[in-house]
Design a protein around this motif. Structure first.
Motif, PDB file in Angstrom:
ATOM      1  N   SER A   1       0.813  -1.212   0.000  1.00 47.84           N
ATOM      2  CA  SER A   1       0.000   0.000   0.000  1.00 47.84           C
ATOM      3  C   SER A   1       0.845   1.258   0.000  1.00 47.84           C
ATOM      4  O   SER A   1       0.316   2.358  -0.142  1.00 47.84           O
TER       5      SER A   1
ATOM      6  N   GLY B   1       2.991   0.264  -3.889  1.00 44.34           N
ATOM      7  CA  GLY B   1       2.209  -0.452  -4.894  1.00 44.34           C
ATOM      8  C   GLY B   1       2.471  -1.950  -4.875  1.00 44.34           C
ATOM      9  O   GLY B   1       3.522  -2.415  -4.431  1.00 44.34           O
ATOM     10  N   THR B   2       1.504  -2.705  -5.355  1.00 48.42           N
ATOM     11  CA  THR B   2       1.650  -4.160  -5.377  1.00 48.42           C
ATOM     12  C   THR B   2       2.796  -4.582  -6.296  1.00 48.42           C
ATOM     13  O   THR B   2       3.508  -5.545  -6.003  1.00 48.42           O
ATOM     14  N   THR B   3       2.981  -3.873  -7.406  1.00 48.46           N
ATOM     15  CA  THR B   3       4.091  -4.213  -8.302  1.00 48.46           C
ATOM     16  C   THR B   3       5.431  -3.924  -7.643  1.00 48.46           C
ATOM     17  O   THR B   3       6.340  -4.772  -7.653  1.00 48.46           O
TER      18      THR B   3
ATOM     19  N   SER C   1       0.955  -9.232  -3.786  1.00 47.18           N
ATOM     20  CA  SER C   1       0.635  -8.797  -5.145  1.00 47.18           C
ATOM     21  C   SER C   1      -0.807  -8.337  -5.297  1.00 47.18           C
ATOM     22  O   SER C   1      -1.172  -7.813  -6.349  1.00 47.18           O
ATOM     23  N   ASN C   2      -1.627  -8.516  -4.262  1.00 52.52           N
ATOM     24  CA  ASN C   2      -3.032  -8.143  -4.388  1.00 52.52           C
ATOM     25  C   ASN C   2      -3.594  -7.486  -3.140  1.00 52.52           C
ATOM     26  O   ASN C   2      -3.671  -6.267  -3.064  1.00 52.52           O
TER      27      ASN C   2
ATOM     28  N   GLY D   1      -2.425  -4.269  -1.287  1.00 56.91           N
ATOM     29  CA  GLY D   1      -2.543  -2.947  -1.897  1.00 56.91           C
ATOM     30  C   GLY D   1      -3.897  -2.303  -1.715  1.00 56.91           C
ATOM     31  O   GLY D   1      -4.271  -1.404  -2.486  1.00 56.91           O
ATOM     32  N   SER D   2      -4.638  -2.707  -0.699  1.00 60.12           N
ATOM     33  CA  SER D   2      -6.029  -2.276  -0.541  1.00 60.12           C
ATOM     34  C   SER D   2      -6.215  -0.911   0.098  1.00 60.12           C
ATOM     35  O   SER D   2      -7.321  -0.376   0.066  1.00 60.12           O
TER      36      SER D   2
ATOM     37  N   ASP E   1      -3.020  -0.172  -5.623  1.00 57.03           N
ATOM     38  CA  ASP E   1      -3.500  -0.965  -6.744  1.00 57.03           C
ATOM     39  C   ASP E   1      -4.172  -0.043  -7.764  1.00 57.03           C
ATOM     40  O   ASP E   1      -4.841   0.927  -7.375  1.00 57.03           O
TER      41      ASP E   1
ATOM     42  N   VAL F   1      -9.797  -5.327  -5.869  1.00 60.30           N
ATOM     43  CA  VAL F   1      -8.445  -5.553  -5.364  1.00 60.30           C
ATOM     44  C   VAL F   1      -8.274  -6.981  -4.849  1.00 60.30           C
ATOM     45  O   VAL F   1      -7.311  -7.677  -5.198  1.00 60.30           O
TER      46      VAL F   1
ATOM     47  N   ASN G   1      -4.190  -9.550 -11.939  1.00 63.55           N
ATOM     48  CA  ASN G   1      -3.402  -8.355 -11.651  1.00 63.55           C
ATOM     49  C   ASN G   1      -2.014  -8.571 -12.234  1.00 63.55           C
ATOM     50  O   ASN G   1      -1.470  -9.692 -12.161  1.00 63.55           O
TER      51      ASN G   1
END
Length: 485
Positions: free
Chosen positions: A152, A155-157, A189-190, A193-194, A200, A431, A441
């Protein structure tokens, strides 16, 4: 990094950028979920969704049925499915019918998509965690927890690229290590990032449309916290059991022996990650009211500025990262190229699917759209969660978010007010359920590729879905009962 190394590396980057640009110009993927140039989804039949189904089946079955062919030609397969939509559609409807939405997708979505992912991939690949950790349950739990929190922030990436290689090295001697990567995709990865628009892409799109930066932090903390804690507890239980059965891991020498105390290399890249975060925030908060008219599409100054800053940050990372650090980190360009090729095909074949979804009750997906609204016109939050989530599992979750964001009225003031529960359901669905498949994603595919290149035998497309169905779907059902019932 020495001058010779920089001079040899920068042309490679230039070629990669040219490759991405040429790929975009050939297949022109479409993410645009709204805009003046969209197709009329109400007039499209389900036959136009067949290329999208075809590319999904190719991604699922290609590595299983023809692994050698797929490894060498997956880009050609993706392009073939893209042309399977573009050529007949242009022949039947005319080139003017498809050219404007392709131009809008190119300039508004795909180029920024590639630039953002490329910058995060490049910069995060220059961060080296030194010292080889021992992949015990506690260590793995700590790494997953840190990565989930980072998601968060950068970023997830970014979090995925920073944390995946240390996690792989920590577990490279274990007989059972696939579950570690699977839970990493779930969490880092998911779902991690909420909590911010940085986390995300769907939440960033909401931020661009007026949702407050910390709104999701305050309103999704309970849902995200519940899912994260359950997954971490379940992971620890599974990992502890499998660790006890990995006698060889404790008895044999580590394939990557310790290199000293735990530390960080390439620290300059942490600063560059903050530049990326700042550039993204700039594009959402700075509104100079200046736009350039390119190919019939308005390109706003703030977005152009963001993309230029991201490119410069990526090039700075290549220039400033100490020589040899990326090689020690196992950095390769393959994962980002694979994502660019496959997602190009996905995005171009998704054009008619998104158009039909935008048509709402007048489109081919009207029965699905009808599920999210009660007879009296009030939103059904549980169905918003599942409808957004189901489509986010197979479509890119950013445009899917926009479809349901607009379906719920698209008014940020009202969505943050009396319809806050609906916005939370849409955001959580997009997300959380991006973790259901490898294509939900972009980081999912990159993590899979990096793990496979490191010798980990990752599950197939359907094998991964078996993991997500067994673990995530029950979790999401419980989440529905607690928060959206």
């Amino acid at each position: 990094m020495g001058g010779a190394a920089r001079s040899s590396l920068l042309p490679v980057v230039a070629r990669r950028i040219c490759f991405a640009a040429s790929l975009v110009s050939l297949s022109a993927p479409a993410l645009a979920a709204e805009g003046a140039h969209g197709l009329d989804g109400a007039s499209l039949g389900m036959v136009w969704a067949l290329p999208f189904v075809g590319i999904l089946l190719s991604i699922a079955l290609g590595p299983l049925l023809a692994p050698r062919f797929w490894h060498h030609h997956f880009g050609k397969v993706a392009l073939a499915w893209a042309l399977a939509f573009l050529v007949p559609f242009a022949a039947i409807e005319g080139l003017p019918a498809v050219a404007p939405p392709l131009a809008e997708a190119l300039l508004h979505d795909y180029i920024p998509f590639v630039i953002l992912l490329g910058a995060l991939f490049t910069i995060a690949g220059g961060v080296l965690v030194t010292g080889n950790l021992h992949g015990s349950p506690r260590t793995n739990l700590a790494l997953l927890g840190i990565g989930t929190l980072l998601a968060s922030v950068i970023g997830t990436t970014g979090a995925s690229m920073v944390m995946i290689r240390p996690l792989i090295r920590a577990n490279d001697g274990r007989r059972h290590n696939v579950h570690v990567i699977v839970f990493f995709i779930f969490l880092v990865s998911n779902i991690g990032g909420s909590l911010t628009p940085i986390g995300d892409p769907p939440l960033f799109l909401g931020y661009l449309r007026g949702i407050g930066f910390f709104w999701t932090t305050l309103h999704m903390l309970a849902e995200a916290g519940f899912a994260i804690l359950v997954l971490l507890a379940l992971f620890y239980a599974i990992d502890r059991r499998l660790y006890r059965r990995d006698d060889d891991f404790r008895g044999l020498a580590d394939p990557t022996p310790d290199t000293g105390r735990l530390g960080l290399g390439g620290i300059v890249n942490l600063v560059l990650l903050l530049v990326v975060v700042g550039a993204v925030l700039l594009s959402g908060s700075w509104k100079p009211g200046i736009a350039f008219h390119v190919m019939g599409v308005d390109v706003e100054l703030q977005n152009t500025t963001r993309d230029v800053l991201l490119i410069l940050a990526g090039l700075a990372s290549l220039w400033l990262t100490p020589e040899g650090l990326r090689q020690r980190n196992g950095f390769e360009w393959g994962p980002i190229v694979e994502v660019a090729k496959l997602f190009a095909g996905i995005f171009v074949t998704i054009i008619p699917v998104l158009a039909m979804l935008r048509a709402a009750h007048d489109g081919a997906f009207a029965p699905l759209i009808g599920l999210v609204t009660a007879a009296d016109g009030t939103p059904v939050n549980a169905m918003y969660f599942w409808a957004t989530g189901f489509l986010s599992s197979f479509l890119d979750n950013a445009p899917t978010y926009l479809v349901f964001f607009n379906l719920a009225g698209g008014d940020p003031t009202r969505l943050m007010g009396d319809m806050a529960g609906t916005l939370v359901a849409i955001s959580a669905g997009a997300v959380f359920m991006g973790a259901n498949t490898y294509i939900g994603n972009a980081p999912n595919f990159m993590v899979k590729s990096i793990a496979e290149r490191s010798g980990i035998h990752m599950p197939s497309f359907f094998g991964y879905m078996a993991w997500s169905a067994g673990i995530l779907l029950p979790l999401f059902l419980i989440t529905t009962l607690i928060f959206f019932g």
